[in-house]
Design an enzyme around this catalytic site. Structure first.
Site, PDB file in Angstrom:
ATOM      1  N   TYR A  72     -22.984  -5.433  -2.930  1.00 20.97           N
ATOM      2  CA  TYR A  72     -22.015  -5.775  -2.082  1.00 20.97           C
ATOM      3  C   TYR A  72     -21.131  -6.659  -2.729  1.00 20.97           C
ATOM      4  CZ  TYR A  72     -20.157  -7.062   2.564  1.00 20.97           C
ATOM      5  OH  TYR A  72     -19.368  -7.373   3.765  1.00 20.97           O
ATOM      6  N   PHE A 124       8.955   4.096   2.240  1.00 18.51           N
ATOM      7  CA  PHE A 124       7.854   5.236   2.487  1.00 18.51           C
ATOM      8  C   PHE A 124       7.653   5.118   4.128  1.00 18.51           C
ATOM      9  CE2 PHE A 124       3.525   7.168   2.871  1.00 18.51           C
ATOM     10  CZ  PHE A 124       3.974   8.233   2.539  1.00 18.51           C
ATOM     11  N   ASP A 125       7.180   6.101   4.817  1.00 14.76           N
ATOM     12  CA  ASP A 125       7.070   6.045   6.414  1.00 14.76           C
ATOM     13  C   ASP A 125       5.962   5.086   6.873  1.00 14.76           C
ATOM     14  OD1 ASP A 125       4.931   7.572   5.584  1.00 14.76           O
ATOM     15  OD2 ASP A 125       5.863   9.305   6.806  1.00 14.76           O
ATOM     16  N   ASP A 215       6.349  -0.976  -4.625  1.00 11.27           N
ATOM     17  CA  ASP A 215       5.243   0.027  -3.986  1.00 11.27           C
ATOM     18  C   ASP A 215       5.133   1.143  -5.086  1.00 11.27           C
ATOM     19  OD1 ASP A 215       3.984   2.220  -2.653  1.00 11.27           O
ATOM     20  OD2 ASP A 215       5.609   2.151  -1.003  1.00 11.27           O
ATOM     21  N   ALA A 217       2.996   3.624  -5.634  1.00  5.55           N
ATOM     22  CA  ALA A 217       1.915   4.993  -5.766  1.00  5.55           C
ATOM     23  C   ALA A 217       2.408   5.667  -6.975  1.00  5.55           C
ATOM     24  CB  ALA A 217       2.294   5.693  -4.502  1.00  5.55           C
ATOM     25  N   LYS A 258      -2.446   8.735  -5.542  1.00  7.72           N
ATOM     26  CA  LYS A 258      -1.139   9.462  -6.203  1.00  7.72           C
ATOM     27  C   LYS A 258      -1.253   9.315  -7.655  1.00  7.72           C
ATOM     28  CE  LYS A 258       0.196   9.326  -1.909  1.00  7.72           C
ATOM     29  NZ  LYS A 258       1.019   8.054  -1.432  1.00  7.72           N
ATOM     30  N   HIS A 450       5.121  14.932  14.329  1.00  7.07           N
ATOM     31  CA  HIS A 450       4.858  16.277  13.431  1.00  7.07           C
ATOM     32  C   HIS A 450       3.675  16.845  12.981  1.00  7.07           C
ATOM     33  CE1 HIS A 450       5.163  12.683  10.635  1.00  7.07           C
ATOM     34  NE2 HIS A 450       4.584  13.462   9.846  1.00  7.07           N
TER      35      HIS A 450
HETATM   36  C1  LIG Z   1       1.210   7.270  -0.099  1.00  5.01           C
HETATM   37  C2  LIG Z   1       2.241   6.196  -0.150  1.00  5.01           C
HETATM   38  C3  LIG Z   1       2.024   5.132   0.582  1.00  5.01           C
HETATM   39  C4  LIG Z   1       0.466   5.064   1.551  1.00  5.01           C
HETATM   40  O1  LIG Z   1      -0.326   5.288   0.836  1.00  5.01           O
HETATM   41  P1  LIG Z   1      -1.682   6.174   1.551  1.00  5.01           P
HETATM   42  O2  LIG Z   1      -2.758   6.004   0.542  1.00  5.01           O
HETATM   43  O3  LIG Z   1      -1.221   7.404   2.078  1.00  5.01           O
HETATM   44  O4  LIG Z   1      -2.169   5.174   2.805  1.00  5.01           O
HETATM   45  C5  LIG Z   1       2.665   4.146   0.466  1.00  5.01           C
HETATM   46  N1  LIG Z   1       4.037   4.301  -0.188  1.00  5.01           N
HETATM   47  C6  LIG Z   1       4.215   5.257  -0.839  1.00  5.01           C
HETATM   48  C7  LIG Z   1       5.428   5.432  -1.744  1.00  5.01           C
HETATM   49  C8  LIG Z   1       3.453   6.521  -0.844  1.00  5.01           C
HETATM   50  O5  LIG Z   1       3.897   7.520  -1.508  1.00  5.01           O
END
Ligand SMILES: *Cc1c(COP(=O)(O)O)cnc(C)c1O
Length: 459
Positions: A72, A124-125, A215, A217, A258, A450
């Site tokens: 843990y 990103f959304d 960000d 990813a 990613k 969607h």
């Molecule tokens: C996928 C993604 C996120 C969110 O990550 P999740 O692992 O899907 O929660 C944030 N920013 C970017 C640029 C992404 O491609």
């Protein structure tokens, strides 16, 4: 003769995928209410819905899974991951979380408050969602070229420094918690940000005393494009480029699904011990104790290995060349796509594919359904369905870009699969004049419709 390019891995384990008949797919898509998210994976032959968490782990990652420490507190897996993050990004403090949006939730809980502005390249959304959920505003400062699919620009993820400076100049400092740079920029099509642009944004951030968030990813794919397209960085190692990219930022959020090639996981990393202390409170509340967050020990081990594999030049070359290959084959068949192709996906321009099609019948969704019927290939609509209704007028919004995204999972499909996808779309392109009617909505959710929308043919 110059030796041809070949993949930098061989296959040790395979997973069967089943071809289906057009007749089967016609039944399945009707049962799925013409929404590709409703299909079962077994009804899909080649799945290009997303590159998120769909990659194939390596033998070394699986070996890490076997030696995960599930303690843990203070697990060795946590320290493996901490060392990998510090080594690759230079950030000394980190918090593990279950995926990228959880990193946003924890960090923004500390930093974002009602009435704030968060400028950046196309957010990103989920990033935008976590900003708007806190009644703050995401301000898109991406360069104008990003929204024309026919313009060749090497760094369509770049921020327009004038747009950004205007936001910084016109608003009080305490209204802007940070600037966010998404690398590569998913929303503008997996398009990279140049090192020069990162440097410019960082110096504007410094000038106005605002921190910079990356960000991250797809940070490794971004570094690959910098190496390819920014003359100063030709021949530099990916690790050096990555280090420099992160040196300009104060903190980062990561969706490890990613570029770290794991099926689940994420983290926040930062330099400031005080921010780390504050974020730890939310991490414990939302995710888990600070030495595991939302992850198991085995998942942290796989992630620590995946971070190194993701920045390997041979791997990145294999990856990006495969995406380019699909883009090139589609272009050979005349299919209109966004140029240049991004790092993780090829975006098919549905408005140019079906120019006379009635947009209120959802051009890109209609094309995505056609592609599924033609070959069992699942792409995803990035267009009017995803754009949701206007929150005030409740009318459908028709965004600038109406696309079908073909997203390539990492180390999963061969170039023969890409060829199959290109031929399937090429066939549809040849008979595009016969596609005159689209879809109409039978049921929809008030937001993010969607994912669950139900449709039927508009005839
Ligand atoms: C996928 C993604 C996120 C969110 O990550 P999740 O692992 O899907 O929660 C944030 N920013 C970017 C640029 C992404 O491609």
């Amino acid at each position: 003769m110059e030796l041809p390019f070949a993949e930098s891995y061989k296959i040790k384990m395979v997973e069967h995928i089943r071809r289906s008949t057009r007749e089967e797919r016609e039944v399945w898509i009707r049962d799925a209410r013409f929404n590709l998210f409703n299909l079962r994976s077994g009804q899909v032959f080649i799945d290009l819905l997303t590159d998120s968490g769909t990659g194939a782990m390596s033998d070394k990652q699986w070996a890490g899974m076997m030696t995960g420490d599930e303690s843990y507190a203070g697990a060795s897996s946590y320290y493996h991951l901490k060392d990998a993050i510090r080594d690759i990004t230079g950030f000394g403090y980190f918090l593990p979380v279950h995926q990228g949006r959880a990193a946003e939730n924890v960090l923004f809980s500390v930093l974002v408050k009602e009435g704030d502005l968060v400028p950046g390249n196309a957010h990103f959304d989920t990033t935008k969602g976590h900003i708007e959920f806190r009644k703050a505003v995401a301000v898109d400062c991406t360069i104008g070229e990003a929204y024309d699919t026919t313009v060749e620009h090497p760094f369509k993820g770049n921020v327009d420094p004038e747009k950004l400076e205007k936001v910084l100049k016109d608003n009080p400092k305490d209204k802007i918690p940070f600037i966010v740079l998404t690398v590569t920029c998913n929303t503008s099509g997996g398009q990279p940000v140049s090192m020069e642009n990162i440097r410019t944004v960082s110096s504007l951030a410094g000038k106005y005393g605002i921190p910079l968030l990356i960000d991250a990813a797809r940070f490794a794919e971004n570094a690959y494009f910098i190496r390819q397209r920014e003359p100063e960085y030709a021949g530099r190692s990916i690790r050096e480029i990555v280090s420099e990219m992160f040196s300009y930022a104060d903190f980062m959020t990561m969706s490890s699904k990613k570029d770290a090639i794991v099926n689940i996981g994420g983290f926040i990393a930062m330099r400031d011990p005080e921010l780390f202390r504050q974020a730890s409170v939310y991490n414990i509340m939302f995710e888990g104790y600070i030495t595991y967050g939302g992850m198991s020990g085995r998942d942290m081990n796989a992630l620590a290995v995946g971070l190194y594999e993701g920045v390997d030049l041979d791997y990145l070359e294999t990856r990006i060349r495969q995406v380019e290959y699909l883009g090139r084959r589609l272009t050979d068949f005349g299919v209109p796509i966004q140029v240049p192709v991004g790092g993780h996906a090829v975006f098919v321009d549905a408005k140019r594919f079906l120019p006379d099609f009635p947009r209120e019948e959802f051009t890109a969704q209609t094309l995505a359904v056609e592609l599924y019927l033609e070959g069992g290939v699942r792409g995803v609509e990035i267009g009017a369905l995803m754009a949701d209704r206007d929150p005030v007028t409740r009318l459908n919004r028709f965004p600038e870009l109406e696309m079908v995204r073909l997203t390539i999972p990492r180390r999963v499909y061969s170039n023969n699969h890409m060829e199959y996808v290109a031929v399937a779309l090429g066939n549809i392109y040849d008979r595009r004049h016969t596609i005159r009617r689209g879809l109409k909505i039978v049921h929809e959710a008030p937001i993010l419709r969607h994912f669950t929308v139900e449709l039927e043919p508009a005839v």
